[in-house]
Structures are given as structure tokens and as C-alpha cells.
Scaffold this motif. Structure first.
Motif, PDB file in Angstrom:
ATOM      1  N   LEU A   4      55.914   8.526   7.143  1.00  0.00           N
ATOM      2  CA  LEU A   4      55.339   9.827   7.491  1.00  0.00           C
ATOM      3  C   LEU A   4      56.010  10.461   8.700  1.00  0.00           C
ATOM      4  CD1 LEU A   4      51.504   9.258   6.983  1.00  0.00           C
ATOM      5  CD2 LEU A   4      53.054  10.594   5.541  1.00  0.00           C
ATOM      6  N   VAL A  21      59.336  14.065   4.532  1.00  0.00           N
ATOM      7  CA  VAL A  21      58.062  13.551   4.032  1.00  0.00           C
ATOM      8  C   VAL A  21      56.885  14.238   4.716  1.00  0.00           C
ATOM      9  CG1 VAL A  21      56.612  11.501   3.775  1.00  0.00           C
ATOM     10  CG2 VAL A  21      59.090  11.333   3.449  1.00  0.00           C
ATOM     11  N   ILE A  22      56.884  14.238   6.062  1.00  0.00           N
ATOM     12  CA  ILE A  22      55.752  14.826   6.762  1.00  0.00           C
ATOM     13  C   ILE A  22      55.725  16.340   6.578  1.00  0.00           C
ATOM     14  CG2 ILE A  22      56.963  15.094   8.956  1.00  0.00           C
ATOM     15  CD1 ILE A  22      53.231  14.209   8.369  1.00  0.00           C
ATOM     16  N   TRP A  32      51.515  20.959   2.115  1.00  0.00           N
ATOM     17  CA  TRP A  32      50.370  20.887   1.198  1.00  0.00           C
ATOM     18  C   TRP A  32      49.060  21.067   1.951  1.00  0.00           C
ATOM     19  CZ3 TRP A  32      46.470  17.236   1.602  1.00  0.00           C
ATOM     20  CH2 TRP A  32      45.469  17.315   0.619  1.00  0.00           C
ATOM     21  N   ALA A  33      48.951  20.425   3.136  1.00  0.00           N
ATOM     22  CA  ALA A  33      47.719  20.511   3.913  1.00  0.00           C
ATOM     23  C   ALA A  33      47.443  21.946   4.354  1.00  0.00           C
ATOM     24  CB  ALA A  33      47.803  19.591   5.131  1.00  0.00           C
ATOM     25  N   TYR A  71      57.243  24.820   4.475  1.00  0.00           N
ATOM     26  CA  TYR A  71      58.150  23.664   4.411  1.00  0.00           C
ATOM     27  C   TYR A  71      59.540  24.028   4.916  1.00  0.00           C
ATOM     28  CZ  TYR A  71      60.229  19.413   2.414  1.00  0.00           C
ATOM     29  OH  TYR A  71      60.872  18.206   2.237  1.00  0.00           O
ATOM     30  N   PHE A 103      47.019  14.852   7.889  1.00  0.00           N
ATOM     31  CA  PHE A 103      48.441  15.211   7.825  1.00  0.00           C
ATOM     32  C   PHE A 103      48.793  16.253   8.889  1.00  0.00           C
ATOM     33  CE2 PHE A 103      48.452  13.982   3.110  1.00  0.00           C
ATOM     34  CZ  PHE A 103      48.981  12.740   3.392  1.00  0.00           C
ATOM     35  N   PHE A 141      42.352  14.077   4.101  1.00  0.00           N
ATOM     36  CA  PHE A 141      43.798  13.865   4.074  1.00  0.00           C
ATOM     37  C   PHE A 141      44.535  15.050   4.680  1.00  0.00           C
ATOM     38  CE2 PHE A 141      43.134  10.536   0.761  1.00  0.00           C
ATOM     39  CZ  PHE A 141      43.910   9.549   1.356  1.00  0.00           C
ATOM     40  N   ALA A 142      44.113  16.255   4.339  1.00  0.00           N
ATOM     41  CA  ALA A 142      44.784  17.454   4.843  1.00  0.00           C
ATOM     42  C   ALA A 142      44.695  17.531   6.368  1.00  0.00           C
ATOM     43  CB  ALA A 142      44.175  18.696   4.209  1.00  0.00           C
ATOM     44  N   TRP A 172      51.302  15.586  11.894  1.00  0.00           N
ATOM     45  CA  TRP A 172      52.439  16.508  11.974  1.00  0.00           C
ATOM     46  C   TRP A 172      52.528  17.136  13.374  1.00  0.00           C
ATOM     47  CZ3 TRP A 172      52.152  22.017  12.301  1.00  0.00           C
ATOM     48  CH2 TRP A 172      53.348  22.696  12.067  1.00  0.00           C
ATOM     49  N   CYS A 220      53.960  16.913   3.282  1.00  0.00           N
ATOM     50  CA  CYS A 220      52.527  16.644   3.442  1.00  0.00           C
ATOM     51  C   CYS A 220      51.836  17.754   4.225  1.00  0.00           C
ATOM     52  CB  CYS A 220      52.323  15.304   4.136  1.00  0.00           C
ATOM     53  SG  CYS A 220      52.874  13.869   3.185  1.00  0.00           S
ATOM     54  N   ALA A 221      52.477  18.201   5.312  1.00  0.00           N
ATOM     55  CA  ALA A 221      51.881  19.255   6.129  1.00  0.00           C
ATOM     56  C   ALA A 221      51.854  20.586   5.381  1.00  0.00           C
ATOM     57  CB  ALA A 221      52.655  19.397   7.443  1.00  0.00           C
TER      58      ALA A 221
END
Length: 394
Positions: A290, A295-296, A302-303, A316, A12, A8-9, A16, A299-300
């Protein structure tokens, strides 16, 4: 489990990165493609005739000025075909006044549509389309304003291999927060996807202002063939692309200037478009949310924290800042001049749009039925529409 999280990471971060490529592509392509100088009208060069279909329903404070721009265009040969479904529609008086004011302009009024499908716009325009006399058809919504050389610009982009020339949606300069919000959306999120798709040859056609080769459309069975779709513009373009024709955007964006400008109406419009996209392209359910900045970015962040132990909050915030600056740059390119609001207004409007975008998409998924004026439709996979409630008589 750890391998799943790694997957997942990586996904993303790749997605991204792809969005940033799209962002930069839109900026550079917009700078190259938009607002190119139109050649002066030549008396020696033959120009094809254009039949303009203008579907109307009701009036608004800007309708007269919008329609009048079609009577004053600098183009040698065109006709305006006004399409009005209801004989009691107040728009008839507006059109008749303009016909009297510009008697030398070739124009007709068609009252009463023909039922060829569930699409109200197609039903309204079909009679006028079948009576059109020229080789090129311009479908133009009632809220569109034209510059004197806009039609000439569109025709010049109609090369031998091009079947459709369409204008990228944008807005006229108007006052108020809702107008600012519309201009920010169409000049950033919408323009980014539109310019990127056109550069990559992906179908991004919208039908609010589009020039079409009539003979190619007739090979598909005419305008009525697409009456079973609500998103007839997408499927018209798809049919042309399937036949080997190209589509292109004009260098001048479409100037929407509807007299109805409020936040609720605008958000309802965005929600309706999201429902159409989901029905036509189900993968939108995953990828469109996404594509939103907030949102993205989360996610990015966290990745990056999971894979590289980077500080997620800093990542972020930097992501949002750079996205914001790129959107300002893109909007300035699309506007091609000074913006009608201050930078602070842009900040507030941009934050409101970016934060409300994911919510509107979830709203579209939870309530898939589409309300269009006084009708309600249900879409099946593939985009075919069915009216689920009878028309409400006023």
C-alpha cells in the motif's frame, strides 16, 4: 456491506494522507540533514580510532578503485581489516597490491572465516572483529566508495548518547539503464522511508556502511551474537535501541559502486530485502504494497470516488504527477548536484520502478526462500535464518 466499504474508503484516504506527510517530511528532513559541511580535521582535537571491517568475496571492475578510497581517507587513526573467506579468492591479489602501494596505512588480511552462525557475512568478519584494536568499528561492504572526509563526518555524528552512525544507501554516478534505475530507487522510494524513519526515531539501519561502538556491541556478546540472522544490521540496531542508545544517519549517503550492475541482479536484491522485511515484521505484508505509488493511488482514487463522487481517473493521474514531482525533488536533494541522466531517462526509470515494485513484492511472498550468492536460506518469523541447502562447491 455499505459500512464495510465506508471503512475501507476512510482507511485508504487516511493511509494515503499519511504517505504524503512522510513524503514531505523526507524532503524537508533530507534538506536539513544531508550534505552538511564537515569541519576540517583539527590537530588539537583527539579523535577515536576506527577499525574498518571489509568483507570481500571475488572481484569486480570497480573493486580496486572502491578499496583504494579507504587508503586515502583524511582521518588520523584507523586500521583496515580485510576479511576473505576463501584462500583462493582473487580479491587477495587486489588487497595485497594495495597494501604494497600504501605501506603506511595500517591494514591486515584475515583469510578463512569462523563459523559462528548461518550469516556468511558475520562468519567472514568475526576473526577480524575479534582482532580489532580500536573503540569504534566500521563495517563497510566491498562496493562502497568513501570520500576523504566521510569517516570524519561519521565520527562527528557519534555523540555521547549515540551508539550507531550509519550511512543512508545511495549510489555513485554510473552509466546505463540499470545504474539509472538503482539511483532512482535509492534516491526516492528508499530515501523516503529511510529519512522519514530516522526523523521519527524508527529503526531503519542498514549495514552496508555503519559505525558502531565496540564496547556496547561487546555487551551483547560481540558480533557473533547476531550470526543467527541474515538481517544482522537490523537486529544490531534493535539491541542498541533496547539498551537506550540512539542511532543516527551520517550527512553523507553511502556511495554504492559495485561493478555488477544489471536489472536482474538489482531486482533480485530488492526481492531478497522484501523477504527479510516480511520475516522480521509480518505487518509489512499489508502495509508495504500500500506504500507503492500506483497501488495506494488506485485505492485512494476509488475511496475519493466512493465517498465524495470525485472523478477517479483525474484523481489518480494527479496523484501520480505530484508523487513524481516530489520524487524528483527528493532525488535532487539526495544527489546534491546534477544528476547523471536526462529527465526523460528519469521518467522511464521511475515508471519502471513504480510499476515493477508491487510485482517484486508478490514474487517475494510466493518464493520466501532467500538465495545469497551460492547458498539458500529459510527465515522463520522473527528473522532467524536456517540454511536449507548445503553450500555448493565450485
Amino acid at each position: 456491506m455499505i459500512y464495510t466499504l465506508h471503512g475501507f474508503a476512510i482507511f485508504f484516504l487516511i493511509y494515503w494522507s499519511g504517505l504524503w506527510v512522510l513524503h514531505l517530511l523526507a524532503i524537508f528532513y533530507g534538506k536539513y540533514r544531508l550534505h552538511r559541511k564537515v569541519k576540517p580535521l583539527s590537530t588539537d582535537e583527539p579523535y577515536p580510532g576506527v577499525s574498518i571491517l571489509k568483507p570481500l568475496m571475488g572481484t569486480d571492475p570497480h573493486l580496486v578503485s572502491n578499496l583504494e578510497t579507504f587508503f586515502t581517507m583524511n582521518y588520523p587513526m584507523y586500521e583496515i581489516l580485510f576479511c576473505i573467506e576463501d584462500e583462493k579468492d582473487p580479491g587477495i591479489d587486489v588487497v595485497n597490491a594495495l597494501l604494497n602501494k600504501y605501506p603506511k596505512v595500517q591494514a591486515k588480511v584475515f583469510i578463512g572465516g569462523s563459523t559462528v552462525g548461518v550469516n556468511p557475512k558475520i562468519n567472514n568478519m568475526n576473526k577480524a572483529y575479534e582482532s580489532s584494536i580500536y573503540d569504534l568499528i566500521l563495517i563497510s561492504d566491498s562496493g562502497i566508495r568513501m570520500k576523504e572526509d566521510t569517516l570524519l563526518d561519521m565520527v562527528e555524528h557519534m555523540t555521547e548518547k549515540t551508539g550507531i552512525v550509519h550511512q543512508m544507501p545511495f549510489t555513485s554516478d554510473r552509466n546505463g539503464f540499470a545504474a539509472t534505475l538503482e539511483k532512482i530507487y535509492f534516491g526516492t522510494a528508499q530515501s523516503r522511508m529511510y529519512l522519514g524513519a530516522d526523523c521519527l526515531g524508527i529503526n531503519c539501519h542498514t549495514g552496508m556502511s555503519t559505525l558502531i561502538r565496540k564496547d556496547v556491541l561487546e555487551e551483547q556478546g560481540g558480533l557473533k551474537t547476531f550470526g543467527c540472522y541474515l538481517a544482522e544490521d537490523f537486529f544490531i540496531a534493535k539491541s542498541f535501541l533496547d539498551k537506550g542508545w540512539k542511532t543516527a544517519i551520517s550527512s553523507q549517503p553511502a556511495l554504492q559502486n559495485s561493478g555488477i550492475c544489471d536489472v536482474n541482479s538489482f531486482q533480485a536484491r530488492l526481492t531478497r530485502w522484501a523477504k527479510l522485511r516480511v520475516a522480521m515484521l509480518p505487518t509489512v505484508i499489508i502495509f508495504e504494497p500500500l506504500s507503492e505509488c500506483m497501488v495506494i493511488g488506485a485505492c485512494a482514487a476509488w475511496a475519493a470516488s466512493f465517498l465524495f463522487r470525485w472523478e477517479p481517473l483525474v484523481f489518480y493521474l494527479v496523484h501520480i504527477l505530484v508523487w513524481f514531482l516530489c520524487d524528483w525533488m527528493l532525488l535532487s536533494i539526495v544527489q546534491n548536484g546534477s544528476l547523471p541522466f536526462k529527465r526523460f531517462d528519469f521518467i522511464i526509470g521511475w515508471l519502471f520502478r513504480e510499476c515493477s515494485g508491487p510485482y517484486l513484492f508478490l514474487l517475494a511472498l510466493c518464493h520466501p526462500e532467500i538465495r545469497w550468492r551460492n547458498r539458500v536460506f529459510k527465515l522463520t518469523w522473527g528473522g532467524i535464518a536456517q540454511e536449507v541447502k548445503p553450500r555448493i562447491k565450485c
